[in-house]
Design a protein around this motif. Structure first.
Motif, PDB file in Angstrom:
ATOM      1  N   GLY A 128     -53.128  16.147  32.043  1.00 24.51           N
ATOM      2  CA  GLY A 128     -52.333  15.867  30.887  1.00 24.51           C
ATOM      3  C   GLY A 128     -50.858  15.450  31.406  1.00 24.51           C
ATOM      4  N   THR A 129     -50.629  16.015  32.535  1.00 23.10           N
ATOM      5  CA  THR A 129     -49.316  15.678  33.369  1.00 23.10           C
ATOM      6  C   THR A 129     -49.218  14.265  33.814  1.00 23.10           C
ATOM      7  OG1 THR A 129     -48.966  17.878  34.179  1.00 23.10           O
ATOM      8  CG2 THR A 129     -47.618  16.513  35.214  1.00 23.10           C
ATOM      9  N   GLN A 130     -50.422  13.801  34.265  1.00 21.42           N
ATOM     10  CA  GLN A 130     -50.419  12.495  34.902  1.00 21.42           C
ATOM     11  C   GLN A 130     -50.160  11.406  33.497  1.00 21.42           C
ATOM     12  OE1 GLN A 130     -54.378  12.292  36.454  1.00 21.42           O
ATOM     13  NE2 GLN A 130     -53.805  13.021  38.466  1.00 21.42           N
ATOM     14  N   ALA A 131     -50.861  11.709  32.463  1.00 18.81           N
ATOM     15  CA  ALA A 131     -50.551  10.741  31.325  1.00 18.81           C
ATOM     16  C   ALA A 131     -49.368  10.902  30.779  1.00 18.81           C
ATOM     17  CB  ALA A 131     -51.712  11.196  30.405  1.00 18.81           C
ATOM     18  N   LEU A 132     -48.945  12.132  30.678  1.00 12.41           N
ATOM     19  CA  LEU A 132     -47.330  12.195  30.196  1.00 12.41           C
ATOM     20  C   LEU A 132     -46.363  11.419  31.069  1.00 12.41           C
ATOM     21  CD1 LEU A 132     -45.445  13.952  28.366  1.00 12.41           C
ATOM     22  CD2 LEU A 132     -45.654  15.868  30.093  1.00 12.41           C
ATOM     23  N   THR A 133     -46.370  11.789  32.469  1.00 14.76           N
ATOM     24  CA  THR A 133     -45.520  11.009  33.259  1.00 14.76           C
ATOM     25  C   THR A 133     -45.500   9.684  32.936  1.00 14.76           C
ATOM     26  OG1 THR A 133     -45.872  12.822  34.774  1.00 14.76           O
ATOM     27  CG2 THR A 133     -44.962  10.865  35.690  1.00 14.76           C
TER      28      THR A 133
ATOM     29  N   GLY B  18     -51.186  13.586  26.391  1.00 14.18           N
ATOM     30  CA  GLY B  18     -50.028  13.252  27.405  1.00 14.18           C
ATOM     31  C   GLY B  18     -49.295  12.079  26.875  1.00 14.18           C
ATOM     32  N   THR B  19     -50.107  11.109  26.060  1.00  9.20           N
ATOM     33  CA  THR B  19     -49.848   9.767  25.423  1.00  9.20           C
ATOM     34  C   THR B  19     -49.119  10.093  24.012  1.00  9.20           C
ATOM     35  OG1 THR B  19     -51.497   8.785  26.772  1.00  9.20           O
ATOM     36  CG2 THR B  19     -50.204   7.522  25.296  1.00  9.20           C
TER      37      THR B  19
ATOM     38  N   ALA C 287     -39.069  13.506  27.168  1.00  6.11           N
ATOM     39  CA  ALA C 287     -39.057  14.426  28.514  1.00  6.11           C
ATOM     40  C   ALA C 287     -38.817  15.829  28.353  1.00  6.11           C
ATOM     41  CB  ALA C 287     -38.247  13.789  29.398  1.00  6.11           C
ATOM     42  N   VAL C 288     -38.214  16.397  27.202  1.00  6.48           N
ATOM     43  CA  VAL C 288     -37.654  17.802  27.201  1.00  6.48           C
ATOM     44  C   VAL C 288     -38.941  18.811  26.869  1.00  6.48           C
ATOM     45  CG1 VAL C 288     -36.295  19.465  25.966  1.00  6.48           C
ATOM     46  CG2 VAL C 288     -35.376  17.067  26.760  1.00  6.48           C
ATOM     47  N   ALA C 289     -39.358  18.255  25.495  1.00  6.84           N
ATOM     48  CA  ALA C 289     -40.394  19.149  24.649  1.00  6.84           C
ATOM     49  C   ALA C 289     -42.001  18.835  25.190  1.00  6.84           C
ATOM     50  CB  ALA C 289     -40.206  19.005  23.389  1.00  6.84           C
ATOM     51  N   SER C 290     -42.054  17.666  25.853  1.00  3.20           N
ATOM     52  CA  SER C 290     -43.576  17.301  25.928  1.00  3.20           C
ATOM     53  C   SER C 290     -44.315  18.203  26.802  1.00  3.20           C
ATOM     54  CB  SER C 290     -43.729  15.789  26.503  1.00  3.20           C
ATOM     55  OG  SER C 290     -43.233  14.964  25.492  1.00  3.20           O
TER      56      SER C 290
END
Length: 467
Positions: free
Chosen positions: A349-354, A424-425, A439-442
Motif C-alpha cells: 500500500g505504501t508503494q502504491a500510495l507514494t 494506495g491509489t 499526503a497528510v491523511a492517506s
C-alpha cells in the motif's frame, strides 16, 4: 563577497578550511567557531566567517546552540548577515532576528532583493518590524510592504519587484543603452527584458543573450517572444509547475489588471520545489516541517495528532482479530502468520500510495487517466500477490506441514495486496477531489485498510478452509 566555497581558495589559511570534499562543514571548523564564541573573541569569529559562503554560514548556525548563535550573529558583517538570513531555517532565523538590532537589520535588508527582504521581515515580531521598516529608506520600505500585502505562498510574495522592462517601440540599441544607464539600480539577477505596452502590460520577452546578439537597429517588437505572465495571486506550487512544464528561467508577474509588477526567477523556484517536496515527504509520515532548531514540545504537538488517529485505526483492526478468537485458539499457527499478511499489505500500500501522491503533485494523475492508472495498480497488486503467495505458501508448508494453511495464507496475501493497491491509489485521489492534501491523511487510512483486510481475509478464510 566571494562566492567561492572556503576550502576551494588556495590562498586561505588553515582557519578557513571549513568544508570537506563533500562541501560539508568540518567538525574541526565548527569547534573553532564554538571556542571563539566561548571566549567572546569577536575578531577571531569574523576572521573565521568572512570568507564563508552565506549558505555555509546558515549551515553553521544549524550546528550551533542558541547561545553560540547569539554571539556569532553579532560579529557578522552587514552584507554577510543580509545574504545569510534568507538561507536560514525558519525557526533559527526567528531566533537570530531577535538578537539583531533594528538599525543593523535595516542596513542588512537593503542589500537584498525585495523578495528576500520581505521573507525576512515577515518573521519579525510586530514591534520589531515597525522599528526596522522605520529605519529603512522610503523606497525599500514601500517595496517590502507591497510584497507583504500579497497572501503567503503566492507569486506576489515570491516575486522580486526589481525587473527590467522596455516599451514596445524601442530598438535593441535603445534598450542596451537604458540597461547600462541603470548603474546600481540594475536588478542583481535577471535573464529577460520584458516588452510592455503603453499600459505597462507585458506583451513579450527577450532573453539577454538574444538582445546582445541582435543589431542595434532591430525593433523589440520584431525580436520579442511570447511570455508566460503569472498572476500575483497564483499559488507558489502552481508557479513551480508552470516553470517546470515550460522550462522557464524567469517569468513576469502581473497584478489583477495585467500590469507588470515584478518577476520570478528560477533560483526562487528551485527553493519552492525543494520546499514542496520536503513537505510532501514529511506529510507522508504524518509530521510537519521540523528544522534543526525545532523544540521538543513543538515536535510533539506536530506528531501526536496523527498518532492518535493511527491508534484508533489500529484498535479497529485489533477488533477484527478479536472476532476470530476461537479460530486462533484452535490453530495457534494463525497468530504466528497474521502479522506477515498485514505487513506485506502495508508495504504494498505504501508503494502504491507514494506513486499516487507523487503523480498528483506533478499533475501526472488526474480524472483523464485515473482509471488506467488504477487498473495498472490493481494488476500490479495481483501479480505481486501471486508471486508472494507462492513464496510465502512454500515457506509456510515447510514450517508447519499444513497444506491447507499454506493455501489460506497465499489467498489472503493476494487479496490484501490487491486491496492495498486499490487503497494506495484511490484514497489519494478521493482526498484530492475533496480538496484535502492527500499526503497528510492517506498513510493512516491505507494502513488501516491493509491491516483490516489482511486480518479479515486471513482469519475468515482460515475459518472456512481449515476449521
Amino acid at each position: 563577497m566571494s562566492e567561492r566555497p572556503a576550502t576551494l581558495d588556495p590562498d586561505v589559511n588553515e582557519d578557513h578550511e571549513a568544508l570537506d570534499e563533500d562541501y560539508v562543514l568540518t567538525a574541526a571548523f565548527v569547534e573553532k567557531v564554538v571556542d571563539a564564541a566561548d571566549d567572546g573573541d569577536g575578531m577571531r569569529l569574523r576572521s573565521l566567517l568572512e570568507d564563508l559562503h552565506p549558505a555555509d554560514v546558515a549551515d553553521l548556525m544549524g550546528f550551533l546552540t542558541a547561545e553560540h548563535r547569539g554571539v556569532v550573529v553579532l560579529w557578522l558583517p552587514p552584507e554577510l548577515l543580509a545574504e545569510t538570513l534568507p538561507e536560514l531555517d525558519d525557526g533559527i532565523r526567528e531566533e537570530v532576528l531577535e538578537r539583531v538590532a533594528p538599525g543593523t537589520l535595516a542596513e542588512a535588508l537593503q542589500e537584498l532583493d525585495s523578495d528576500d527582504a520581505a521573507a525576512v521581515v515577515e518573521d519579525l515580531e510586530d514591534d520589531q518590524r515597525e522599528k526596522v521598516l522605520a529605519a529603512m529608506p522610503a523606497t525599500d520600505r514601500a517595496a517590502i510592504e507591497n510584497s507583504l500585502g500579497y497572501a503567503e505562498d503566492t507569486a506576489g510574495r515570491l516575486m522580486q519587484r526589481e525587473v527590467m522592462a522596455a516599451p514596445l517601440f524601442w530598438s535593441v540599441g535603445d534598450t542596451i543603452d537604458h540597461v547600462r544607464a541603470q548603474g546600481e539600480d540594475l536588478p542583481e539577477l535577471f535573464f529577460d527584458i520584458y516588452v510592455v505596452d503603453p499600459h505597462n502590460k507585458p506583451v513579450g520577452g527577450i532573453p539577454i543573450s538574444g538582445l546582445l546578439r541582435a543589431a542595434r537597429t532591430v525593433k523589440l517588437s520584431d525580436l520579442m517572444e511570447p511570455v508566460n505572465a503569472i498572476a500575483a495571486d497564483t499559488d507558489q506550487e502552481e508557479v513551480a509547475y508552470i516553470f517546470e512544464k515550460y522550462h522557464l528561467i524567469s517569468a513576469p508577474v502581473v497584478d489583477a489588471s495585467g500590469r507588470l509588477v515584478g518577476q520570478i526567477t528560477v533560483d526562487d523556484i528551485v527553493n519552492i520545489i525543494q520546499e514542496e517536496n520536503r513537505e510532501d515527504i514529511l506529510r507522508l509520515a504524518g509530521v510537519s516541517d521540523e528544522s534543526r532548531g525545532a523544540g521538543v514540545f513543538g515536535v510533539v504537538r506536530s506528531r501526536i495528532p496523527w498518532l492518535v488517529v493511527n491508534l484508533g485505526t489500529a484498535l479497529f483492526a485489533s477488533s477484527v482479530i478479536g472476532a476470530f478468537t476461537k479460530e486462533i485458539e484452535a490453530l495457534v499457527q494463525l497468530a504466528i502468520l497474521m502479522p506477515v499478511v498485514a505487513s506485506i499489505g502495508g508495504n504494498s500500500g505504501t508503494q502504491a500510495l507514494t506513486v499516487a501522491v507523487r503523480a498528483l503533485a506533478s499533475r501526472e494523475l488526474n480524472s483523464a487517466n485515473a482509471m488506467r492508472i488504477l487498473s495498472r495498480e490493481v494488476l500490479v497488486g495481483l501479480f505481486n500477490g501471486a508471486a508472494i503467495a507462492l513464496l510465502l505458501g512454500a515457506v509456510s508448508l515447510l514450517w508447519f506441514r499444513i497444506p491447507l494453511l499454506s493455501l489460506t495464507i497465499g489467498l489472503a496475501v493476494m487479496i490484501n495486496l490487491v486491496a492495498a493497491s486499490l487503497a494506495g491509489t484511490l484514497i489519494p485521489l478521493i482526498l484530492d477531489r475533496l480538496d484535502r492534501d492527500p499526503a497528510v491523511a492517506s498513510p493512516v487510512f491505507v494502513t488501516w485498510i491493509t491491516d483490516t483486510v489482511g486480518f479479515l481475509s486471513f482469519l475468515g478464510l482460515a475459518g472456512v478452509i481449515l476449521l
